[in-house]
Design a protein around this motif. Structure first.
Motif, mmCIF file in Angstrom:
data_model
loop_
_atom_site.group_PDB
_atom_site.id
_atom_site.type_symbol
_atom_site.label_atom_id
_atom_site.label_comp_id
_atom_site.label_asym_id
_atom_site.label_seq_id
_atom_site.Cartn_x
_atom_site.Cartn_y
_atom_site.Cartn_z
ATOM 1 N N ARG A 1 0.816 -1.220 0.000
ATOM 2 C CA ARG A 1 0.000 0.000 0.000
ATOM 3 C C ARG A 1 0.843 1.260 0.000
ATOM 4 O O ARG A 1 0.496 2.238 -0.663
ATOM 5 C CB ARG A 1 -0.936 0.007 1.215
ATOM 6 N N ASP B 1 0.062 5.332 -4.301
ATOM 7 C CA ASP B 1 0.034 4.224 -3.350
ATOM 8 C C ASP B 1 -0.710 3.010 -3.914
ATOM 9 O O ASP B 1 -1.467 3.113 -4.873
ATOM 10 C CB ASP B 1 -0.569 4.656 -2.016
ATOM 11 N N LEU C 1 -3.181 1.267 -2.977
ATOM 12 C CA LEU C 1 -4.633 1.316 -3.001
ATOM 13 C C LEU C 1 -5.123 2.082 -4.224
ATOM 14 O O LEU C 1 -6.091 1.682 -4.872
ATOM 15 C CB LEU C 1 -5.150 1.974 -1.718
ATOM 16 N N THR D 1 0.707 -5.100 3.428
ATOM 17 C CA THR D 1 0.916 -3.811 4.063
ATOM 18 C C THR D 1 1.105 -3.932 5.571
ATOM 19 O O THR D 1 0.724 -4.932 6.181
ATOM 20 C CB THR D 1 -0.289 -2.888 3.790
ATOM 21 N N MET E 1 -0.338 -1.726 7.424
ATOM 22 C CA MET E 1 -1.558 -1.089 7.935
ATOM 23 C C MET E 1 -2.523 -2.181 8.370
ATOM 24 O O MET E 1 -3.155 -2.832 7.544
ATOM 25 C CB MET E 1 -2.163 -0.194 6.854
ATOM 26 N N GLN F 1 -5.148 -2.055 10.869
ATOM 27 C CA GLN F 1 -6.428 -1.787 11.492
ATOM 28 C C GLN F 1 -7.581 -2.338 10.646
ATOM 29 O O GLN F 1 -7.455 -2.487 9.431
ATOM 30 C CB GLN F 1 -6.619 -0.278 11.679
ATOM 31 N N ASP G 1 -8.465 -0.255 7.758
ATOM 32 C CA ASP G 1 -7.525 -0.386 6.639
ATOM 33 C C ASP G 1 -7.867 -1.602 5.788
ATOM 34 O O ASP G 1 -7.832 -1.551 4.552
ATOM 35 C CB ASP G 1 -6.089 -0.513 7.159
ATOM 36 N N ARG G 2 -8.208 -2.705 6.453
ATOM 37 C CA ARG G 2 -8.584 -3.919 5.726
ATOM 38 C C ARG G 2 -9.851 -3.686 4.910
ATOM 39 O O ARG G 2 -9.956 -4.085 3.748
ATOM 40 C CB ARG G 2 -8.819 -5.075 6.712
ATOM 41 N N ASP H 1 -11.033 -0.814 3.808
ATOM 42 C CA ASP H 1 -10.726 0.080 2.689
ATOM 43 C C ASP H 1 -10.100 -0.696 1.530
ATOM 44 O O ASP H 1 -10.441 -0.486 0.363
ATOM 45 C CB ASP H 1 -9.761 1.187 3.136
ATOM 46 N N GLY H 2 -9.165 -1.580 1.871
ATOM 47 C CA GLY H 2 -8.496 -2.345 0.828
ATOM 48 C C GLY H 2 -9.425 -3.283 0.098
ATOM 49 O O GLY H 2 -9.412 -3.377 -1.136
ATOM 50 N N TYR I 1 -5.822 -9.784 1.839
ATOM 51 C CA TYR I 1 -5.113 -8.732 2.572
ATOM 52 C C TYR I 1 -4.199 -9.407 3.588
ATOM 53 O O TYR I 1 -4.667 -10.181 4.423
ATOM 54 C CB TYR I 1 -6.142 -7.851 3.280
#
Length: 226
Positions: free
Chosen positions: A52, A58, A60, A79, A81, A83, A86-87, A89-90, A98
């Motif tokens: 990411r 980036d 994403l 990544t 990241m 949280q 974050d998962r 969002d991905g 992820y």
């Protein structure tokens, strides 16, 4: 299997690429997001691994650009990241899996292999149809009553699950697992939000809803209407 790796850390990139090559995969690497989009636009890969946090653009944003272009290559976001947001969002951006750093290489290799085992489009029916809703898997098109319906990748995936299970209830848990690859409930309204958008697009101009909510159970599509 042809694998594309976007990773700006030279040591990490070399470690991952070397390990995958030892398992028989062909691996191409890139360190910059914008350069990655150019390379991915010109070549076909079986699996993508995107970090990411890379320069240029980036991971994403790279993924969103690819999905907007209609590229459906199975993609793993790699990544630090970690949280839940974050998962989410991905996965909402179109990722199929992820994996959080630090990671065990054996797990990464297994996840890449699993993504690569997904059935080619040619091995599944080209058309899915329930009542007046039709999905062309080869063209990645959806029509209702002959009218083209423009869907985002997650909306398309949701509808595909409903079409494949026509006449049966598809639960929220099933959708979280099959569309977002969640093995647990992240306690968000991610399914409901995407289902609402999907319904809005499918039902525009129609008096009958294409998707029925089965209270307390999930969703379903039926040939005889909802």
């Amino acid at each position: 299997m042809n694998v594309f790796l976007l990773e700006d850390d030279a040591e990490a990139s070399d470690f991952i690429a070397r390990g995958l090559r030892e398992r028989g995969h062909h691996v191409e690497t890139e360190t910059d997001g914008r350069a990655a989009i150019l390379k991915l636009g010109a070549s076909e890969f079986d699996v993508l691994i995107l970090d990411r946090m890379v320069p240029g653009l980036d991971g994403l944003a790279v993924l969103r650009s690819l999905r907007a272009m209609g590229r459906t290559t199975p993609t793993l976001l790699l990544t630090a990241m970690a949280q839940i947001v974050d998962r989410v969002d991905g996965l909402e951006a179109g990722a199929d899996d992820y994996l959080v750093k630090p990671f065990a290489f054996a797990e990464l290799a297994a996840r890449v292999a699993a993504l690569g085992r997904r059935a080619p489009v040619g091995e599944v029916p080209a058309l899915l149809r329930v009542a007046d809703v039709e999905m062309n898997l080869l063209r990645r098109e959806v029509r209702r009553g002959g009218r083209l319906v423009e869907l985002q990748p997650r909306e398309f995936a949701l509808l595909e699950q409903l079409l494949r299970n026509a006449g049966r209830v598809v639960t929220r848990t099933m959708l979280l697992d099959r569309v977002w690859n969640f093995g647990f409930d992240p306690k968000t309204n991610i399914v409901e939000t995407h289902m609402s958008r999907l319904r809005g697009k499918l039902n525009q101009g129609f008096t009958r809803s294409a998707i029925r909510t089965v209270r307390g159970s999930g969703y379903m599509m039926e040939d005889d209407g909802c």
